[in-house]
Every structure is written in structure tokens, then in C-alpha cells.
Design a protein around this motif. Structure first.
Motif, PDB file in Angstrom:
ATOM      1  N   LEU A  33      15.113   9.540   2.721  1.00 33.01           N
ATOM      2  CA  LEU A  33      14.106  11.445   2.387  1.00 33.01           C
ATOM      3  C   LEU A  33      12.807  11.532   3.685  1.00 33.01           C
ATOM      4  CD1 LEU A  33      14.653  11.876  -0.952  1.00 33.01           C
ATOM      5  CD2 LEU A  33      15.856  13.446   0.509  1.00 33.01           C
ATOM      6  N   GLU A  34      12.793  11.790   4.260  1.00 39.20           N
ATOM      7  CA  GLU A  34      11.557  12.405   5.407  1.00 39.20           C
ATOM      8  C   GLU A  34      10.526  12.518   4.844  1.00 39.20           C
ATOM      9  OE1 GLU A  34      11.214  10.416   9.022  1.00 39.20           O
ATOM     10  OE2 GLU A  34      13.115  11.836   9.112  1.00 39.20           O
ATOM     11  N   PHE A  35      10.519  13.233   3.698  1.00 39.44           N
ATOM     12  CA  PHE A  35       9.286  13.286   2.842  1.00 39.44           C
ATOM     13  C   PHE A  35       9.245  12.323   1.516  1.00 39.44           C
ATOM     14  CE2 PHE A  35       9.053  16.154   6.311  1.00 39.44           C
ATOM     15  CZ  PHE A  35       8.054  15.345   6.956  1.00 39.44           C
ATOM     16  N   SER A  43      10.709   3.934  -0.589  1.00 37.36           N
ATOM     17  CA  SER A  43      12.385   4.817   0.472  1.00 37.36           C
ATOM     18  C   SER A  43      12.721   3.408   0.396  1.00 37.36           C
ATOM     19  CB  SER A  43      11.445   4.818   1.296  1.00 37.36           C
ATOM     20  OG  SER A  43      10.623   6.454   1.700  1.00 37.36           O
ATOM     21  N   LYS A  84      14.985   4.409   7.175  1.00 33.33           N
ATOM     22  CA  LYS A  84      15.424   4.959   7.454  1.00 33.33           C
ATOM     23  C   LYS A  84      16.549   4.418   7.764  1.00 33.33           C
ATOM     24  CE  LYS A  84      14.302   8.727  11.133  1.00 33.33           C
ATOM     25  NZ  LYS A  84      13.165   9.333  11.909  1.00 33.33           N
ATOM     26  N   ASN A 123       8.083  -3.010   7.111  1.00 35.02           N
ATOM     27  CA  ASN A 123       9.417  -1.702   6.971  1.00 35.02           C
ATOM     28  C   ASN A 123       8.893  -1.039   8.156  1.00 35.02           C
ATOM     29  OD1 ASN A 123      10.503  -0.078   5.855  1.00 35.02           O
ATOM     30  ND2 ASN A 123       9.366   1.096   4.748  1.00 35.02           N
ATOM     31  N   GLU A 182      -0.507   2.145  -7.658  1.00 38.49           N
ATOM     32  CA  GLU A 182      -1.435   1.422  -6.528  1.00 38.49           C
ATOM     33  C   GLU A 182      -1.824   2.493  -6.017  1.00 38.49           C
ATOM     34  OE1 GLU A 182       1.237   3.457  -6.224  1.00 38.49           O
ATOM     35  OE2 GLU A 182       2.204   3.143  -4.254  1.00 38.49           O
ATOM     36  N   ASP A 240      12.392   0.782  12.638  1.00 40.33           N
ATOM     37  CA  ASP A 240      12.968   2.043  13.444  1.00 40.33           C
ATOM     38  C   ASP A 240      11.866   1.929  14.423  1.00 40.33           C
ATOM     39  OD1 ASP A 240      12.398   4.641  11.785  1.00 40.33           O
ATOM     40  OD2 ASP A 240      12.399   2.816  10.529  1.00 40.33           O
ATOM     41  N   SER A 272      14.403  -1.032   7.725  1.00 41.04           N
ATOM     42  CA  SER A 272      14.042  -0.303   8.371  1.00 41.04           C
ATOM     43  C   SER A 272      14.588   0.529   6.684  1.00 41.04           C
ATOM     44  CB  SER A 272      14.245   0.671   9.320  1.00 41.04           C
ATOM     45  OG  SER A 272      14.400   1.785   8.950  1.00 41.04           O
ATOM     46  N   ASP A 312       1.116  -0.814   0.141  1.00 38.83           N
ATOM     47  CA  ASP A 312       0.007  -0.107   0.193  1.00 38.83           C
ATOM     48  C   ASP A 312       0.508   1.342  -0.210  1.00 38.83           C
ATOM     49  OD1 ASP A 312      -2.477  -1.545  -0.399  1.00 38.83           O
ATOM     50  OD2 ASP A 312      -3.203  -0.171   1.221  1.00 38.83           O
ATOM     51  N   MET A 313      -0.026   2.162  -0.423  1.00 36.36           N
ATOM     52  CA  MET A 313       0.582   3.835  -0.213  1.00 36.36           C
ATOM     53  C   MET A 313       1.180   3.839   0.746  1.00 36.36           C
ATOM     54  SD  MET A 313      -0.731   7.319  -2.250  1.00 36.36           S
ATOM     55  CE  MET A 313      -0.493   8.347  -1.183  1.00 36.36           C
ATOM     56  N   GLY A 314       2.734   4.534   0.998  1.00 34.85           N
ATOM     57  CA  GLY A 314       3.078   5.220   2.519  1.00 34.85           C
ATOM     58  C   GLY A 314       4.028   3.448   3.438  1.00 34.85           C
ATOM     59  N   ALA A 315       3.530   2.369   3.016  1.00 34.27           N
ATOM     60  CA  ALA A 315       4.653   1.532   2.963  1.00 34.27           C
ATOM     61  C   ALA A 315       5.813   1.258   3.333  1.00 34.27           C
ATOM     62  CB  ALA A 315       4.495   0.441   2.716  1.00 34.27           C
ATOM     63  N   GLY A 316       6.098   2.120   2.522  1.00 38.43           N
ATOM     64  CA  GLY A 316       7.821   2.678   2.029  1.00 38.43           C
ATOM     65  C   GLY A 316       8.547   2.314   1.466  1.00 38.43           C
TER      66      GLY A 316
HETATM   67  N1  LIG Z   1      10.868   5.965  10.126  1.00 39.08           N
HETATM   68  C1  LIG Z   1      10.199   5.373   8.720  1.00 39.08           C
HETATM   69  N2  LIG Z   1      10.097   5.868   7.910  1.00 39.08           N
HETATM   70  C2  LIG Z   1       9.419   5.691   6.374  1.00 39.08           C
HETATM   71  C3  LIG Z   1      10.597   4.454   6.663  1.00 39.08           C
HETATM   72  N3  LIG Z   1      10.294   3.833   4.766  1.00 39.08           N
HETATM   73  C4  LIG Z   1       9.651   5.173   4.478  1.00 39.08           C
HETATM   74  N4  LIG Z   1       9.588   5.769   5.372  1.00 39.08           N
HETATM   75  C5  LIG Z   1       8.426   7.210   5.611  1.00 39.08           C
HETATM   76  O1  LIG Z   1       7.710   6.884   5.235  1.00 39.08           O
HETATM   77  C6  LIG Z   1       6.702   7.791   3.959  1.00 39.08           C
HETATM   78  C7  LIG Z   1       6.435   6.776   2.909  1.00 39.08           C
HETATM   79  O2  LIG Z   1       7.241   6.259   2.399  1.00 39.08           O
HETATM   80  P1  LIG Z   1       6.910   5.715   0.699  1.00 39.08           P
HETATM   81  O3  LIG Z   1       8.732   4.944   0.566  1.00 39.08           O
HETATM   82  O4  LIG Z   1       6.664   6.884   0.143  1.00 39.08           O
HETATM   83  O5  LIG Z   1       6.295   5.092   0.434  1.00 39.08           O
HETATM   84  P2  LIG Z   1       4.719   4.336  -0.449  1.00 39.08           P
HETATM   85  O6  LIG Z   1       4.422   4.859  -0.869  1.00 39.08           O
HETATM   86  O7  LIG Z   1       4.826   2.700  -0.480  1.00 39.08           O
HETATM   87  O8  LIG Z   1       6.007   4.657  -2.059  1.00 39.08           O
HETATM   88  C8  LIG Z   1       7.829   8.759   3.652  1.00 39.08           C
HETATM   89  O9  LIG Z   1       7.366   9.666   4.386  1.00 39.08           O
HETATM   90  C9  LIG Z   1       8.596   7.801   4.435  1.00 39.08           C
HETATM   91  O10 LIG Z   1      10.127   9.415   5.011  1.00 39.08           O
HETATM   92  C10 LIG Z   1      10.987   3.465   7.453  1.00 39.08           C
HETATM   93  O11 LIG Z   1      11.979   2.261   7.505  1.00 39.08           O
HETATM   94  N5  LIG Z   1      11.061   3.993   8.462  1.00 39.08           N
END
Ligand SMILES: Nc1nc2c(ncn2[C@@H]2O[C@H](COP(=O)(O)OP(=O)(O)O)[C@@H](O)[C@H]2O)c(=O)[nH]1
Ligand SMILES: [Mg+2]
Lengths: 200, 443
Positions: A36-38, A25, A155, A123, A70, A126, A153, A18-22
Motif C-alpha cells: 500500500l502506497e500509504f 510494508s 513495493k 529497503n 518505535e 526500487d 523492496s 526507524d519509522m518510515g523505513a518500511g
Molecule cells: N517506494 C517504496 N516505498 C515503500 C517501500 N516500503 C515502504 N514504502 C513506503 O514507505 C512508507 C512507510 O512504510 P511503513 O511500512 O509504514 O514503514 P514503518 O514505519 O517502518 O512500518 C509508506 O508510505 C510505504 O508505502 C518500498 O520498498 N518502496
């Protein structure tokens, strides 16, 4: 598809979840060593190529991110086409994302090829203090469904290289020749030279 | 969804997906929606069960036809000219990276009741049974003239200013017979009727050159290539391009109603009670039927077979053009066949399409000359569908409606429509001067 020749393996790996899972990242951490945090969607990248040197083979992974398709359940069948590996990611602080990961596993079993190497990535490991999904539960689910499981992680980089390398190790070393392969039209002569040594 | 976009695209047919991709690459904010839960709209590829459903057949496909999911049956079957406009767009946008192509085995033409390989060069002209001995020599001279023709080198023009003289003038200079003119105009230059004969000859000569150059490119038996798994891969590839550059995708959106302001200008699109705002709307005619008119009908047959088309050297993929004159018709008929060798059917199965601009209401009768050359077929689906063209003024309403796909078996007219829509939307031209000589194939 994974193609082997003198222990050179080319494989397409797709990210799901899902979106936001990382997902983006994880790719960014693995390919560029960054976090990147964002994280905005990685604009302009068709896919990333990463070459992994293992003791018995060189594995060139072609890593496909979802490009945000997705979000409204609009991933195209071509995304799965020819993939030999997949990472299905969820966020350990979000129960719903784990439930949805299971849906992606079902989808993959419908669309993908049956010999696919599939990893389940819990994911954001941390964020232990906000954990909602127990590692044991995910591990049990993975075992029943023939996936291998790791908590990662993006991060802190924990287990990120490991999960990609583990996929590379599990890819079949020799595969029967696929249906007469087609050609990919390329733009640059150097690319041709590069890829022409892959197949014999 | 309630955000503001530069452009909302409705329908994920090939044309809409190419435009969506190009616009996202330009940095525009694009929302792309489709009422169906699959990509491709009219230009999708269907599996067997979907095909059965689409043609309203009772019960399920018979077992002898093999696994449903191994079928990718194009709804708009077309081949791609190896040096043609679509390849340029694919390379320009890098969408080639998502696709695997394979050369098409044969390009044939129907003449005096028989199919013949289309001769495209001086050498082939001499071998072709399409022409008698003297005609072969005349055709050979004509092909040499076309091959050597270079716009920037007056010495190669043989005294003809192609912007002034017509195609008819050029052909009569070489004294070519009607039958020869017929296959050159329709099977090589790929004109759909004979009006080209009275137009300036530049376009005519360019088209023959593209055919010959395309033929030389992949050492196939034809100038065409075709993607593995069918044409449905193309819209998906361009949709991914758009998404990679920030485009938002929503399938399965019912209604998709375009909203207008009091001056009749498009301002957004509503679906499921939510409205997304936008400056421009791009869509296929089915989303704005009130802004399109019917301009014709295509009659076609889709056939599943257990063998290649007879008299095509066992080609596992082939195009056969039946020029209008050979059939005493107003428009050409096209036969297109591909098979398991392009992963569009299970092992041993072939899919043939016969199509033409409909001149009657009876596709079964009208398509007979094309059906007759196929040999025995396992299953046939007949259909007539309407073709639409936009009628609106996009300066006034901000709507950009594509033209329906025609009966031709290649993409040249498709890409011309897309490029002109792109120019209307952005005021810019797409620069397609990609280095085709550097672009080549890897196996
Ligand atoms: N704390 C933490 N935040 C993460 C991690 N991986 C991704 N994020 C954060 O989660 C948000 C969504 O990540 P993203 O890679 O865009 O997710 P995607 O939609 O699955 O591609 C972003 O703000 C990332 O910085 C992680 O391992 N730890
Ligand atoms: Mg992402």
C-alpha cells in the motif's frame, strides 16, 4: 524462542528500525503479498504467523511488528523477549535511517539473546534514483557486526521472500531446552490442537 | 504531539495500561505518556541494580546475588487467580498471546503459629491438619454445598436465599469453628477483613467457588498463575495491545501537566512545552495529587533468599495468608514468594515479599510475624508507601484517577477498579463472559 522437534521450528521474529523505513510494508508484502502506497499501521494484529517449508525443516515464524511504539522510542522490553530472529530495516534513500539502524543493532545486542539471527534490510531498493546509502557501505557494516544484508523492496517484492527464507534457513535446527517453558493461555480449542504438536 | 485525542492516559501502571488497551480497542484515539523511561510505573519489575537504586543503597549489589539482569522484582507483587477477573480481561483482549504463564506451587494459610496448605475442596478438607476430626466433617459438608451451589437451580440452595442471609448465617448453619471461618474467609474467599460476615452471602459463596474452580484448572498446588519474567510483563502487554489498535506511546516525558479550562474541565496535557488536547484524562494518583487523598499505607519487605520458604513443601512459588485474627491485627498480612522457576531471579534464588496495611510507623516490627516464617534471608528492603484514592467528580473535570495498589497478593481488587473506571469513562460495561472452559493452556 526457537523450539525444535522433528524438524518443526517455532521462532519469534521482530522488526526494528526507524519509522518510515518500511517495516510494516515488508511484513505485509511477505504475509499478504500486498503493498500500500500509504501504509497505515496494521491495526489489530498481535503478530502474523507464517509457516515456511524448507528442505530440512518446517519453520513457523511468529512475526512481530512494532505497532508504532518505535516512534517515540517506547518499545517495551517484552518486544525483544524470546525473539530468535530480527530484521533491522532502513530506507536506502535516507542516510539518517541507516545511522539509526546502527543504533537499533546496538539496542538489540543489549536486549536480545546473543544467538539471534539478524538481518539488515536496505529497503525501498526500487528508488535507485534517490539512493543515499551505498550498498557496499551497508554490506561492510553488516559483515563487521555479524548480520546478513540484503536490499529489499516491499513495493516491487524484490528480495522480500528471500530475506525471510534466509532467516529461516539460518535458525539453529536444534536448540537446548529452554528454562522450563510456561504455558500460553489460548482462546480457541483449535489453536490448542495446532500448537500441541509443536513441542515434544 | 499537538494533535487532539479522545483520551490521554498518564502513567503506564497496570491499571492505566489495561484502560488504554480497552479504550483503543473501542476505537478511541489514545495518547499514553509516562514520566519514566520504562513501562509499569508503580507496577514495574526491577532488575537488581534498579532495585538497589530504588531503595537508595550505597554502592553496587554484591556478587553473591548473581546477575542483575536475571532479576525481575515486582514492585506490586501479586498472583493471578486462574479463573479470576484478570484472566478474563487477558483472554477477552487476547493479551494472553504475549505472555507465558506458569502455575503457582502453593496456597498456604497461617494458623496457630504454623503454615498449612489451604484446603479448598471436600476431599482436601478431610485431609487437612487445620481441623479436628468433627470439624473436618462439618467443613466437608460446607464445601460440598458450595461446590453444588448453582444460582439458577433452587434445588441446590438448601433453603438459603443468599441475597438475604449473611455469610455468618451460612457458616453457622454448618456450625463451623472460628479458626475454620478465619481461613475460609481470608485464605479462600480472600476477604481483607471480617466485614463480609455481615453482608449478603452471595459474594462470599461466589469467591469460594472461583478459588476451587481456579485450583482445579491447572493441576498446580494453588489456584494461582504467574507470568514468566514477572508482573512487569502485564502493563507492557496491554500497552502493546493499545499500540496495535492505534494508541500512541511516549515514555520519558517530564512534567505531564494536566491543563484545565475556566470551568475546571481537563482539556489537555503539557510536556516539554507542547500541549496535546484531549477530552478526558486517565491517570494514576501521582499525576494529579490534588485530586486524590491518602487512604492508607502499605508496609512491606522485599527479601532475597537462597531457599524456598520452610514448611511449604518446597514450593518455588507460594502465597501465604496470615489472617488478622491470628496476629491480633486489624488487617491481614500477606507473604508472596517466587523464584528462578518463574524467571524472576537467577538459578537458586528466591524473592519473598511480606506486606500488610500499615498500622504503625515501624515496618520492621510490624512485619515480624511474616518475616519469621521466611527462614534466613540474604538481603531485605523495608518500605512504607502511601495509598491514594481519587476525590474528584469526573463528570465535572473529565479526570479519571485510579486507586493505588493495595497490599493483597492477588488481582481481584485491581480489576474491579479498572472495570469501574472503564464504565465511568465510556458509559459501557466490559463484557467479560469469555468462554473460560474453551480457554486453556498450551505447554
Ligand atoms: N517506494 C517504496 N516505498 C515503500 C517501500 N516500503 C515502504 N514504502 C513506503 O514507505 C512508507 C512507510 O512504510 P511503513 O511500512 O509504514 O514503514 P514503518 O514505519 O517502518 O512500518 C509508506 O508510505 C510505504 O508505502 C518500498 O520498498 N518502496
Ligand atoms: Mg509500521
Amino acid at each position: 524462542m526457537a523450539t525444535a522437534g522433528n524438524s518443526n521450528i517455532n521462532a519469534k521474529l521482530v522488526l526494528l528500525g526507524d519509522m518510515g523505513a518500511g517495516k510494516s510494508s515488508l511484513v505485509l508484502r511477505f504475509v499478504k503479498g500486498q503493498f500500500l502506497e500509504f501504509q497505515e499501521s496494521t491495526i489489530g494484529a498481535a503478530f502474523f504467523s507464517q509457516t515456511l517449508a524448507l528442505s530440512d525443516a518446517t519453520v513457523k515464524l511468529e512475526i512481530w511488528d512494532t505497532a508504532g511504539q518505535e516512534r517515540y522510542h517506547s518499545l517495551a522490553p517484552m518486544y525483544y523477549r524470546g525473539a530468535s530472529a530480527a530484521i533491522i530495516a532502513y530506507d536506502i534513500t535516507n542516510t539518517e535511517s541507516f545511522e539509526r539502524a546502527k543504533k537499533w543493532v546496538d539496542e538489540l545486542q543489549k536486549q536480545g539473546n546473543p544467538n539471534m539471527v539478524t538481518a539488515l534490510a536496505g529497503n525501498k531498493a526500487d528508488l535507485e534514483e534517490n539512493r543515499k546509502v551505498a550498498a557496499e557501505e551497508a554490506k561492510a557494516y553488516a559483515e563487521v557486526n555479524g548480520l546478513f544484508f540484503m536490499e529489499t523492496s516491499a513495493k516491487t517484492a524484490v528480495n522480500v521472500n528471500d530475506i525471510f527464507y534466509e532467516i529461516a534457513r539460518r535458525l539453529p535446527r536444534a536448540q537446548p531446552a529452554q528454562n522450563p517453558g510456561g504455558m500460553i493461555l489460548t482462546n480457541t480449542p483449535s489453536e490448542i490442537a495446532q500448537s500441541s504438536n509443536c513441542c515434544s | 504531539m499537538d494533535e487532539e485525542y479522545d483520551v490521554i492516559v498518564l502513567g503506564t501502571g497496570l491499571k492505566e495500561c489495561i484502560l488504554s488497551g480497552l479504550l483503543s480497542v473501542d476505537g478511541l484515539k489514545v495518547l499514553h505518556m509516562d514520566r519514566n523511561d520504562y513501562y509499569g510505573g508503580e507496577s514495574t519489575s526491577l532488575n537488581l541494580v534498579q532495585l538497589w537504586k530504588r531503595f537508595g543503597k550505597e554502592d553496587t549489589p554484591p556478587e553473591r546475588l548473581g546477575l542483575s539482569k536475571e532479576y525481575n522484582v515486582d514492585m506490586v507483587p501479586k498472583f493471578m487467580m486462574a479463573n479470576g477477573a484478570l484472566i478474563r480481561v487477558l483472554i477477552h483482549t487476547n493479551v494472553t498471546k504475549y505472555l507465558n504463564f506458569k502455575a503457582v506451587d502453593g496456597g498456604f494459610v497461617y494458623s496457630k503459629g504454623k503454615t498449612h496448605k489451604v484446603p479448598a475442596t471436600d476431599v482436601e478438607a478431610l485431609k487437612s491438619p487445620l481441623m479436628g476430626l468433627f470439624e473436618k466433617r462439618r467443613a466437608r459438608k460446607f464445601f460440598i454445598y458450595v461446590q453444588d451451589y448453582d444460582e439458577s437451580d433452587p434445588k441446590s440452595h438448601e433453603g438459603l436465599d443468599l441475597n438475604k442471609v449473611t455469610a455468618r448465617d451460612v457458616l453457622s448453619k454448618y456450625g463451623l469453628e472460628d479458626n475454620t471461618v478465619d481461613f475460609i474467609g481470608h485464605a479462600l474467599a480472600l476477604y481483607r477483613d471480617d466485614s463480609y460476615l455481615d453482608q449478603p452471602a452471595t459474594d462470599f459463596v461466589k469467591r469460594i467457588k472461583i478459588y476451587a474452580e481456579s485450583l482445579a484448572r491447572f493441576q498446580g498446588g494453588s489456584p494461582f498463575i504467574y507470568p514468566l519474567y514477572g508482573l512487569g510483563e502485564l502493563p507492557q502487554g496491554f500497552a502493546r495491545l493499545s499500540a496495535v489498535y492505534g494508541g500512541t506511546y511516549m515514555l520519558n516525558k517530564p512534567e505531564c501537566k494536566v491543563e484545565f479550562d475556566e470551568n475546571g474541565k481537563a482539556i489537555g496535557v503539557t510536556s516539554e512545552g507542547e500541549t496535546a488536547k484531549c477530552k478526558k484524562v486517565v491517570c494514576d494518583p501521582s499525576y494529579l495529587p490534588e485530586k486524590a487523598k491518602k487512604v492508607g499505607r502499605v508496609a512491606r519487605a522485599i527479601c532475597i533468599m537462597n531457599h524456598p520458604i520452610p514448611n511449604t513443601n518446597d514450593s518455588h512459588s507460594v502465597q501465604i495468608i496470615l489472617p488478622q485474627k491470628q496476629l491480633q491485627r486489624k488487617s491481614d498480612m500477606y507473604v508472596f514468594c517466587c523464584s528462578y522457576s518463574h524467571n524472576v531471579a537467577p538459578k537458586g534464588k528466591f524473592i519473598a515479599f511480606v506486606s500488610t496495611e500499615a498500622e504503625t510507623d515501624q515496618p520492621e516490627v510490624e512485619l515480624k510475624p511474616g518475616m519469621d516464617i521466611l527462614g534466613p534471608v540474604e538481603e531485605t528492603f523495608f518500605e512504607i508507601y502511601d495509598r491514594f484514592e481519587p476525590t474528584n467528580q469526573n463528570e465535572d473535570d473529565g479526570c479519571f484517577v485510579s486507586t493505588s495498589y493495595d497490599a493483597t497478593t492477588h488481582f481481584e481488587s485491581t480489576v474491579i477498579d479498572v472495570l469501574s473506571m472503564y464504565t465511568k469513562i465510556t458509559g459501557k460495561e466490559v463484557d467479560l463472559t469469555v468462554d473460560l472452559s474453551a480457554a486453556s493452556a498450551t505447554e
